[in-house]
Every structure is written in structure tokens, then in C-alpha cells.
Enzyme design. Structure first.
Site, PDB file in Angstrom:
ATOM      1  N   HIS A  59     -30.853  -8.208  45.211  1.00 13.09           N
ATOM      2  CA  HIS A  59     -29.555  -8.814  45.528  1.00 13.09           C
ATOM      3  C   HIS A  59     -28.445  -7.768  45.511  1.00 13.09           C
ATOM      4  O   HIS A  59     -28.511  -6.786  44.767  1.00 13.09           O
ATOM      5  CB  HIS A  59     -29.235 -10.013  44.618  1.00 13.09           C
ATOM      6  CG  HIS A  59     -28.883  -9.702  43.202  1.00 13.09           C
ATOM      7  ND1 HIS A  59     -29.417 -10.385  42.125  1.00 13.09           N
ATOM      8  CD2 HIS A  59     -28.029  -8.801  42.647  1.00 13.09           C
ATOM      9  CE1 HIS A  59     -28.898  -9.924  41.001  1.00 13.09           C
ATOM     10  NE2 HIS A  59     -28.069  -8.953  41.290  1.00 13.09           N
ATOM     11  N   ASP A 108     -17.896 -11.083  43.055  1.00 16.61           N
ATOM     12  CA  ASP A 108     -18.460 -12.385  42.701  1.00 16.61           C
ATOM     13  C   ASP A 108     -17.898 -12.888  41.375  1.00 16.61           C
ATOM     14  O   ASP A 108     -17.215 -12.148  40.662  1.00 16.61           O
ATOM     15  CB  ASP A 108     -19.996 -12.313  42.650  1.00 16.61           C
ATOM     16  CG  ASP A 108     -20.515 -11.010  42.048  1.00 16.61           C
ATOM     17  OD1 ASP A 108     -19.772 -10.365  41.278  1.00 16.61           O
ATOM     18  OD2 ASP A 108     -21.665 -10.635  42.333  1.00 16.61           O
ATOM     19  N   ASN A 157     -34.206  -7.920  42.165  1.00 19.92           N
ATOM     20  CA  ASN A 157     -34.810  -8.648  43.285  1.00 19.92           C
ATOM     21  C   ASN A 157     -34.150  -8.281  44.619  1.00 19.92           C
ATOM     22  O   ASN A 157     -34.361  -8.952  45.623  1.00 19.92           O
ATOM     23  CB  ASN A 157     -34.718 -10.168  43.047  1.00 19.92           C
ATOM     24  CG  ASN A 157     -33.268 -10.634  42.922  1.00 19.92           C
ATOM     25  OD1 ASN A 157     -32.336  -9.851  43.082  1.00 19.92           O
ATOM     26  ND2 ASN A 157     -33.084 -11.923  42.654  1.00 19.92           N
ATOM     27  N   GLU A 208     -28.807 -13.680  46.680  1.00 14.94           N
ATOM     28  CA  GLU A 208     -30.194 -13.656  46.230  1.00 14.94           C
ATOM     29  C   GLU A 208     -31.129 -13.644  47.439  1.00 14.94           C
ATOM     30  O   GLU A 208     -30.703 -13.932  48.562  1.00 14.94           O
ATOM     31  CB  GLU A 208     -30.460 -14.892  45.356  1.00 14.94           C
ATOM     32  CG  GLU A 208     -29.536 -15.032  44.144  1.00 14.94           C
ATOM     33  CD  GLU A 208     -29.839 -14.043  43.015  1.00 14.94           C
ATOM     34  OE1 GLU A 208     -30.509 -13.022  43.253  1.00 14.94           O
ATOM     35  OE2 GLU A 208     -29.380 -14.298  41.879  1.00 14.94           O
TER      36      GLU A 208
HETATM   37  C1  F6R Z   1     -22.036  -7.557  40.063  1.00 15.37           C
HETATM   38  C2  F6R Z   1     -22.961  -7.789  41.144  1.00 15.37           C
HETATM   39  C3  F6R Z   1     -24.432  -7.621  40.997  1.00 15.37           C
HETATM   40  C4  F6R Z   1     -24.841  -6.399  40.183  1.00 15.37           C
HETATM   41  C5  F6R Z   1     -26.358  -6.357  40.029  1.00 15.37           C
HETATM   42  C6  F6R Z   1     -26.828  -5.174  39.209  1.00 15.37           C
HETATM   43  O1  F6R Z   1     -20.707  -7.816  40.512  1.00 15.37           O
HETATM   44  O2  F6R Z   1     -22.518  -8.169  42.167  1.00 15.37           O
HETATM   45  O3  F6R Z   1     -25.006  -7.511  42.279  1.00 15.37           O
HETATM   46  O4  F6R Z   1     -24.385  -5.244  40.800  1.00 15.37           O
HETATM   47  O5  F6R Z   1     -26.800  -7.542  39.420  1.00 15.37           O
HETATM   48  O6  F6R Z   1     -26.371  -5.338  37.904  1.00 15.37           O
HETATM   49  P1  F6R Z   1     -26.517  -4.151  36.836  1.00 15.37           P
HETATM   50  O7  F6R Z   1     -25.645  -3.069  37.317  1.00 15.37           O
HETATM   51  O8  F6R Z   1     -26.017  -4.751  35.556  1.00 15.37           O
HETATM   52  O9  F6R Z   1     -27.964  -3.783  36.815  1.00 15.37           O
END
Ligand code: F6R
Length: 255
Positions: free
Chosen positions: A134, A63, A132, A139
Site C-alpha cells: 500500500h 491519510d 502489502n 490497500e
Molecule cells: C502513512 C501512510 C502509509 C505508510 C506505510 C508504511 O501516512 O500513508 O502508507 O507510509 O504504512 O508505514 P511505516 O513507515 O510505519 O512502515
């Protein structure tokens, strides 16, 4: 599904890096899906220690934010350049991140999805999970068969990611994200999770109903998923489901 439960983030990095290294040793031109955020950092650190030849590996990021100026240090393009491309010695020409700065981000998203398929699909996709549920920036409410597209970030996601920016108002509101359907086409999904704050959502994702309300629950439908979690993140798992193998630092303890 196989779940490795290990003591801490460093051990998550070691186990996950070992899995990635095995993929690259068996296929030196493997296509890797790379994640950003905090969870994968110990994985990249451990993988760097393997001193593998990754010069033929191709990589696709999950992303990117929409609307950050080119070269912004917290754009995922920059994060991937620092943490993955340079750290691991990938050829920058082999690494793709969605074009969040494109004039037409919707079109850029469609082209990105097509480029993954054109590369032959992703051999191994590294994933983290948001509070959440994702994965990538899908989301809650994202269609389970969604493709790479422009999305609006949830308030909770922007709050969580504000730690990388000066303030919440600087966190972009939109992103380009691989879709759940896109991610599900990767041949092997490797989810890394650490911390007590992820325990409830990890349990919901792996043991709750498969639903767009918890996007990561779609992993239950994938034939080859490996989860590497520390003891805190795994503390609410109820892995009695058929087809789930739990290993604690190596040996299988329950099937
Ligand atoms: C990042 C991504 C997100 C993260 C998620 C967890 O490329 O796609 O899905 O993996 O927000 O983030 P952290 O690891 O910072 O808790």
C-alpha cells in the site's frame, strides 16, 4: 526513476531531506505532501536541521483514521502537528489532514481531493510503503486511478500499526486516504523505505507488473519518482529496467 541506496535510516533522512529542501529553496510556497508512519521520521528530523523558512509552504497529509476521538495522540492530525507542523515551523493554517472525524467522511474525502487541486496540486509527495504494497492507505485492490475516499484498512495494516496503539482492537478499521490517482498527480514522488522486511515488496513494486494487487507498482507509471532506500530494503531490487538509475550514496553505478 532514480533510486538512491544508502547505508541506514539516518542516511535516508539526509538524502530525502536534501531533495525536499531543494524544492522549497526553489519554490518557497511549495505544496508538500507529507506522510506519517515510521519511515518519514528521519526525513523530518534531517529537514529540521536545514533550518529552512517553511512559513509559506503548504502541506497535505496522505491519510487519516476514521473514528478516533478528536485530539487522539495517534490520529494523523496529531502526528502531523507534532512531527511536521511544529517541528518544521509550518503555519498550522497551511497544513491539511483529511477530516477523519467528520460527520460525513465520504463527503470530507471528496472535499479534501478538491482542496489539493485548488491549492495547485502537490509539488513533492513523500511516501512510505506498507508490507502489502500500500501507499497512503490504498490497500491491494485499490483502483490505480482512485481518488481520495473512505477505505477499510487491511488486517495486515492494522496489525502493523497496532504498535502505536494499546492493542489491535484500538486500531481503527476505516480511514480516509488520498487515492492512487490523486497521488499520481503530484509532480514529484519521493518514496523512502528502510528495513529487510520491506525488501520483497519494494522489489515487487518497482520491478513487478503494474497491478492493483500491488498498489505501489503504479509508481512505475509516474514520470518523476525518486526512491531512497537503505541497503536492506534495496537488497532484492533488480534495477535493470530501462529508465532506472541507481546511485549508491551519490555516484551513479548503473543505468
Ligand atoms: C502513512 C501512510 C502509509 C505508510 C506505510 C508504511 O501516512 O500513508 O502508507 O507510509 O504504512 O508505514 P511505516 O513507515 O510505519 O512502515
Amino acid at each position: 526513476m532514480e533510486i538512491f541506496v544508502v547505508p541506514d535510516a539516518a542516511a535516508i533522512g539526509a538524502v530525502a531531506a536534501g531533495i525536499i529542501a531543494a524544492v522549497v529553496r526553489s519554490k518557497p510556497d511549495a505544496v508538500l505532501g507529507v506522510a506519517t508512519g515510521g519511515s518519514p521520521l528521519p526525513v523530518y528530523a534531517a529537514l529540521a536541521g536545514h533550518r529552512l523558512d517553511l512559513s509559506r509552504v503548504r502541506a497535505f497529509a496522505l491519510d487519516e483514521y476514521v473514528g478516533l476521538p478528536a485530539g487522539h495522540p495517534e490520529s494523523y492530525g496529531e502526528v502531523v502537528r507534532r512531527e511536521v507542523t511544529e517541528r518544521l515551523g509550518l503555519d498550522p493554517g497551511h497544513v491539511r489532514v483529511p477530516a477523519g472525524g467528520a460527520e460525513d467522511p465520504e463527503r470530507a474525502a471528496v472535499e479534501y481531493d478538491t482542496s489539493i487541486r485548488a491549492a495547485g496540486g502537490i509539488d513533492l509527495q513523500l511516501l512510505g510503503i506498507g508490507h502489502n504494497g500500500h501507499i497512503a492507505f490504498n490497500e491491494p485492490g485499490s483502483a490505480l486511478d482512485s481518488r481520495t475516499r473512505v477505505e477499510t484498512l487491511a488486517a495486515r495494516t492494522r496489525e502493523a500499526n497496532a504498535r502505536y496503539f494499546g492493542s489491535l482492537s484500538e486500531v481503527p478499521e476505516r480511514c480516509i486516504t488520498q487515492g492512487l490517482g490523486t497521488i499520481m498527480e503530484a509532480r514529484h514522488l519521493l518514496l523512502v523505505v528502510h528495513g529487510q522486511d520491506k525488501a520483497a515488496i519494494l522489489a515487487e513494486a518497482l520491478s513487478g507488473p503494474v497491478s492493483a494487487e500491488c498498489p505501489a507498482s503504479v509508481l512505475q507509471r509516474h514520470p518523476h519518482v525518486t526512491v531512497v532506500a537503505d541497503e536492506s530494503a534495496a537488497s532484492q531490487l533488480a534495477p535493470e529496467k530501462a529508465g532506472v538509475t541507481v546511485r549508491v550514496a551519490g555516484p551513479a553505478i548503473s543505468v
